[in-house]
Write an enzyme that holds these catalytic residues in place. Structure first.
Site, PDB file in Angstrom:
ATOM      1  N   HIS A 230      39.641  -6.028  71.324  1.00 50.17           N
ATOM      2  CA  HIS A 230      40.703  -6.522  70.444  1.00 50.17           C
ATOM      3  C   HIS A 230      40.201  -7.416  69.298  1.00 50.17           C
ATOM      4  O   HIS A 230      40.529  -7.191  68.130  1.00 50.17           O
ATOM      5  CB  HIS A 230      41.746  -7.290  71.247  1.00 50.17           C
ATOM      6  CG  HIS A 230      42.337  -6.506  72.382  1.00 50.17           C
ATOM      7  ND1 HIS A 230      42.506  -5.145  72.322  1.00 50.17           N
ATOM      8  CD2 HIS A 230      42.801  -6.878  73.594  1.00 50.17           C
ATOM      9  CE1 HIS A 230      43.053  -4.730  73.463  1.00 50.17           C
ATOM     10  NE2 HIS A 230      43.237  -5.754  74.249  1.00 50.17           N
TER      11      HIS A 230
ATOM     12  N   ASP B 123      42.700   1.175  71.815  1.00 45.43           N
ATOM     13  CA  ASP B 123      42.716  -0.282  71.752  1.00 45.43           C
ATOM     14  C   ASP B 123      44.100  -0.602  71.226  1.00 45.43           C
ATOM     15  O   ASP B 123      44.389  -0.379  70.044  1.00 45.43           O
ATOM     16  CB  ASP B 123      41.638  -0.799  70.796  1.00 45.43           C
ATOM     17  CG  ASP B 123      41.594  -2.308  70.810  1.00 45.43           C
ATOM     18  OD1 ASP B 123      42.656  -2.940  70.703  1.00 45.43           O
ATOM     19  OD2 ASP B 123      40.494  -2.874  70.948  1.00 45.43           O
ATOM     20  N   HIS B 124      44.968  -1.107  72.095  1.00 46.93           N
ATOM     21  CA  HIS B 124      46.379  -1.194  71.685  1.00 46.93           C
ATOM     22  C   HIS B 124      46.619  -2.176  70.542  1.00 46.93           C
ATOM     23  O   HIS B 124      47.659  -2.139  69.915  1.00 46.93           O
ATOM     24  CB  HIS B 124      47.289  -1.496  72.882  1.00 46.93           C
ATOM     25  CG  HIS B 124      47.319  -2.946  73.257  1.00 46.93           C
ATOM     26  ND1 HIS B 124      46.370  -3.525  74.043  1.00 46.93           N
ATOM     27  CD2 HIS B 124      48.170  -3.942  72.935  1.00 46.93           C
ATOM     28  CE1 HIS B 124      46.644  -4.818  74.188  1.00 46.93           C
ATOM     29  NE2 HIS B 124      47.739  -5.101  73.527  1.00 46.93           N
TER      30      HIS B 124
HETATM   31  C1  BG6 Z   1      45.012  -6.568  77.219  1.00 48.99           C
HETATM   32  C2  BG6 Z   1      44.279  -7.532  78.113  1.00 48.99           C
HETATM   33  O1  BG6 Z   1      44.162  -5.581  76.758  1.00 48.99           O
HETATM   34  O2  BG6 Z   1      45.560  -7.279  76.125  1.00 48.99           O
HETATM   35  C3  BG6 Z   1      45.209  -8.642  78.583  1.00 48.99           C
HETATM   36  O3  BG6 Z   1      43.749  -6.843  79.236  1.00 48.99           O
HETATM   37  C4  BG6 Z   1      45.860  -9.320  77.402  1.00 48.99           C
HETATM   38  O4  BG6 Z   1      44.514  -9.602  79.376  1.00 48.99           O
HETATM   39  C5  BG6 Z   1      46.490  -8.291  76.461  1.00 48.99           C
HETATM   40  O5  BG6 Z   1      46.855 -10.199  77.891  1.00 48.99           O
HETATM   41  C6  BG6 Z   1      46.973  -8.954  75.186  1.00 48.99           C
HETATM   42  O6  BG6 Z   1      47.718  -8.025  74.448  1.00 48.99           O
HETATM   43  P1  BG6 Z   1      48.971  -8.476  73.590  1.00 48.99           P
HETATM   44  O7  BG6 Z   1      49.442  -7.229  72.935  1.00 48.99           O
HETATM   45  O8  BG6 Z   1      49.952  -9.072  74.555  1.00 48.99           O
HETATM   46  O9  BG6 Z   1      48.455  -9.509  72.640  1.00 48.99           O
END
Ligand code: BG6
Length: 487
Positions: free
Chosen positions: A239, A176-177
Site C-alpha cells: 500500500h 492492491d486494494h
Molecule cells: C489491508 C491490511 O491490506 O489494508 C490491513 O491487511 C489494513 O491490516 C488495511 O487495515 C487498510 O486498508 P484501508 O482500505 O482500510 O485503509
C-alpha cells in the site's frame, strides 16, 4: 458493460467475498457495468448448494447496507450465484470445476483467489495442470490474486516463478486494494493534468515528502495472520509503496497499463536499497501497549487473541527512504503506518522549501512556515494547500491559511467499496491498477534489509491512542523535521 464472464471465487464462503466482492458486484450491476450473462461460481467446502451460498450472502448483513438500487440489483444478481462444493487443495476439485464450467458453456473465466496466501501457488498450479488457464477461441482466462504476495523477497520471487510457469503475465491481476481508491488514482491526475503542480513537483521546490497510513483499528481477531506478518509486511511494500510510486514516478508516455506500470516499476527500482546499517538507523518499529482509542479501552497487542504473549511483531513502522532519480535526489521520503493510533488518517504531505528571499526585511514576520500540499486519501478525502497570507492591517504580518478541496463537495464516492473498479478492470482486461511481477519484487527488495535487521530488534513501545513511538519522532527530529499532525 464488461464482457460476459464467469467469476470463479475461491474462498466464496469467506469474509472478503461477503464484505467486499459481492457488494461490489451488486453496485456494478446497479450501475449497468455487468453483462446479463455474467455469473459467479463459488468454490468451497462448507456449503452444499447454490441456494445455500446465496442465503449466506443475504444473511451476512453486507447486502443490507447497500444503496437501494444495489439492493435491488442483488435480487437479480443472486440468481446468477452458483456453488461448487470442493476441496481446492485436491486435483479432483479442478476436474469437477472444469466439468461444471464446460456444462455452463463458459468461455471467459476470471478466477479470484480470496483465500489464505499459502494456497496461491498451489491453486494456480492446479488450474494450470487442469488446462483451465488455456485461452482458446478468443476467450480469456485470468487470475486475480489478493495480497500479501509473498512474505519476503525470496518467497515473492518463487511465487512469481510458480505462477508464471502456468500462464502469461497478462493473465495475472495482483491486487492492491489501495489502487481501487479514487483518491489514490487521482494522484496521477492532480500531478500530470495540472501545470501548477507538475511545475514544482521536484527537488528544487520540495523539501521532503511524508506518507502516512494511520489506523485506529487494533489487531482485533486477525492475530493469527498479523502476528506472523507485522506492520511492515502488511502495509509498506504494497500500500505505502503504491502511494509512493504514484507520487514520485515520472509521467508515463501514455495512460495505458504497461506505460504506467513501466514508470512505477522504474521508480520502485530507483528507491535506494538500505545498507545493513541504514536498515537499523533509518527504520523504526513499534508495538502498541494498552490505551484508549476513540474512547474505548484497547488491551496491549501481546494480550490480543492469537498473539504470542512474548511477541516482538511490530504494529507500527516508520522509515526514511531516498530515491535515486534526477527529480528526487536528496529529497527524503518518510513513511509511517500503525495500528491502534489516535486517529485514522491516510495522507501524503509534500513540504516545500522556503522561498529564496522573502524581502520582508523590516517587517516582524519571523520564520515563515513552509507551504504544504496535503493529499488526504481517507477519510475526509481531498487536497489541502497550506500557504501564507497577509494578515489584514497596517503592518505586514503573515498568517498560515489553507485552501481546501473536498471530494464530498463535488462528487459522490461514498457508496462504493473500492473494489468496483478493480473487478470491472479484471473483467475488461485492463491491468493498469494491478501489480506486475517486477514491481512486486522491486518493492520487496527495498524492505528486505529492514526485515533482516528487525529479526533481532525488539520493537519500541507506544501507547494505544497515541501517534506512535517516540523513536519515530526522533527519526525526523534528527533531520530537523517533524511529522505532519494527522487527523
Ligand atoms: C489491508 C491490511 O491490506 O489494508 C490491513 O491487511 C489494513 O491490516 C488495511 O487495515 C487498510 O486498508 P484501508 O482500505 O482500510 O485503509
Amino acid at each position: 458493460a464488461a464482457p460476459a464472464a464467469t467469476l470463479v471465487i475461491f474462498g466464496a464462503t469467506g469474509d472478503l467475498a461477503h464484505r467486499l466482492l459481492m457488494p461490489s458486484l451488486a453496485n456494478m450491476t446497479a450501475a449497468g457495468l455487468i453483462d446479463d450473462n455474467f455469473r459467479v461460481l463459488g468454490i468451497g467446502r462448507s456449503k452444499e448448494s447454490d441456494e445455500e451460498l446465496r442465503t449466506s450472502f443475504d444473511e451476512s448483513g453486507c447486502m443490507e447496507k447497500l444503496e437501494s438500487a444495489s439492493k435491488k440489483a442483488w435480487k437479480s444478481l443472486r440468481k446468477r450465484v452458483l456453488f461448487e462444493q470442493g476441496d481446492f487443495t485436491r486435483a479432483e476439485c479442478y476436474e469437477a470445476l472444469k466439468k461444471r464450467l464446460d456444462k455452463l458453456g463458459c468461455g471467459n473465466v476470471a478466477f479470484y483467489l480470496a483465500v489464505a496466501p499459502r494456497f496461491f501457488g498451489d491453486i494456480v498450479e492446479h488450474l494450470g495442470k487442469a488446462g483451465l488457464l488455456e485461452e482458446k477461441d478468443g476467450a480469456f482466462r485470468r487470475v486475480a490474486i489478493e495480497k500479501p504476495f509473498g512474505h519476503d523477497l525470496q518467497s515473492a520471487k518463487t511465487l512469481n516463478k510458480r505462477i508464471l510457469a502456468q500462464a502469461d503475465e497478462s493473465q495475472f491481476y495482483r491486487i492492491d486494494h489501495f489502487l481501487g481508491k479514487e483518491t489514490v488514482q487521482n494522484i496521477l491526475v492532480a500531478r500530470f493534468a495540472n501545470a501548477m503542480t507538475e511545475a514544482v513537483w521536484n527537488r528544487t521546490y520540495i523539501d521532503h515528502v511524508q506518507i502516512t497510513a494511520a489506523e485506529t483499528v487494533d489487531v482485533g481477531t486477525r492475530g493469527d495472520f498479523y502476528d506472523h506478518a507485522g506492520a511492515l509486511r502488511d502495509m509498506v511494500p504494497n500500500h505505502l509503496f503504491q502511494l509512493l510510486s504514484m507520487v514520485a514516478m515520472e509521467a508515463p508516455n501514455r495512460f495505458d497499463a504497461d506505460s504506467i506500470r513501466d514508470e512505477k516499476s522504474k521508480l520502485l527500482k530507483a528507491i535506494r536499497i538500505p545498507s545493513a546499517k541504514e536498515a537499523k538507523t533509518n527504520a523504526v518499529r513499534g508495538q502498541y501497549g494498552a490505551g484508549t482509542v476513540d474512547g474505548k479501552k484497547v488491551v496491549a497487542y501481546t494480550k490480543a487473541p492469537d498473539v504470542a504473549p512474548d511477541s516482538t511483531t511490530e504494529t507500527y513502522a516508520a522509515l526514511k527512504l531516498e530515491i535515486d532519480t534526477p527529480r528526487w535526489a536528496g529529497v527524503p521520503f518518510y513513511l509511517r503506518t500503525g495500528k491502534a493510533l489516535g486517529k485514522k488518517d491516510t495522507e501524503v504531505v509534500l513540504t516545500f522549501r522556503p522561498v529564496a528571499y522573502a524581502g520582508f526585511r523590516d517587517a516582524e514576520v519571523g520564520d515563515l512556515p513552509a507551504n504544504k500540499l496535503v493529499i488526504q486519501i481517507q477519510p475526509d478525502e481531498g487536497i489541502d494547500f497550506d500557504f501564507l497570507a497577509k494578515q489584514p492591517g497596517p503592518a505586514i504580518a503573515t498568517t498560515p491559511v489553507t485552501m481546501a478541496f473536498r471530494y464530498a463537495d463535488h462528487f459522490d464516492i461514498s457508496h462504493t467499496t473500492g473494489y468496483e473498479t478493480l473487478l470491472y478492470d479484471l473483467l475488461r482486461g485492463d491491468q493498469t491498477l494491478f501489480q506486475r511481477a517486477d514491481g512486486i519484487e522491486a518493492a520487496w527488495a527495498v524492505v528486505q534489509p529492514i526485515l533482516n535487521a528487525w529479526k533481532k530488534d525488539a520493537p519500541d513501545a507506544y501507547r494505544a491512542g497515541s501517534t506512535g513511538p517516540a523513536t519515530a519522532d526522533a527519526l525526523l527530529e534528527r533531520d530537523g523535521r517533524k511529522w505532519h499532525v494527522f487527523g
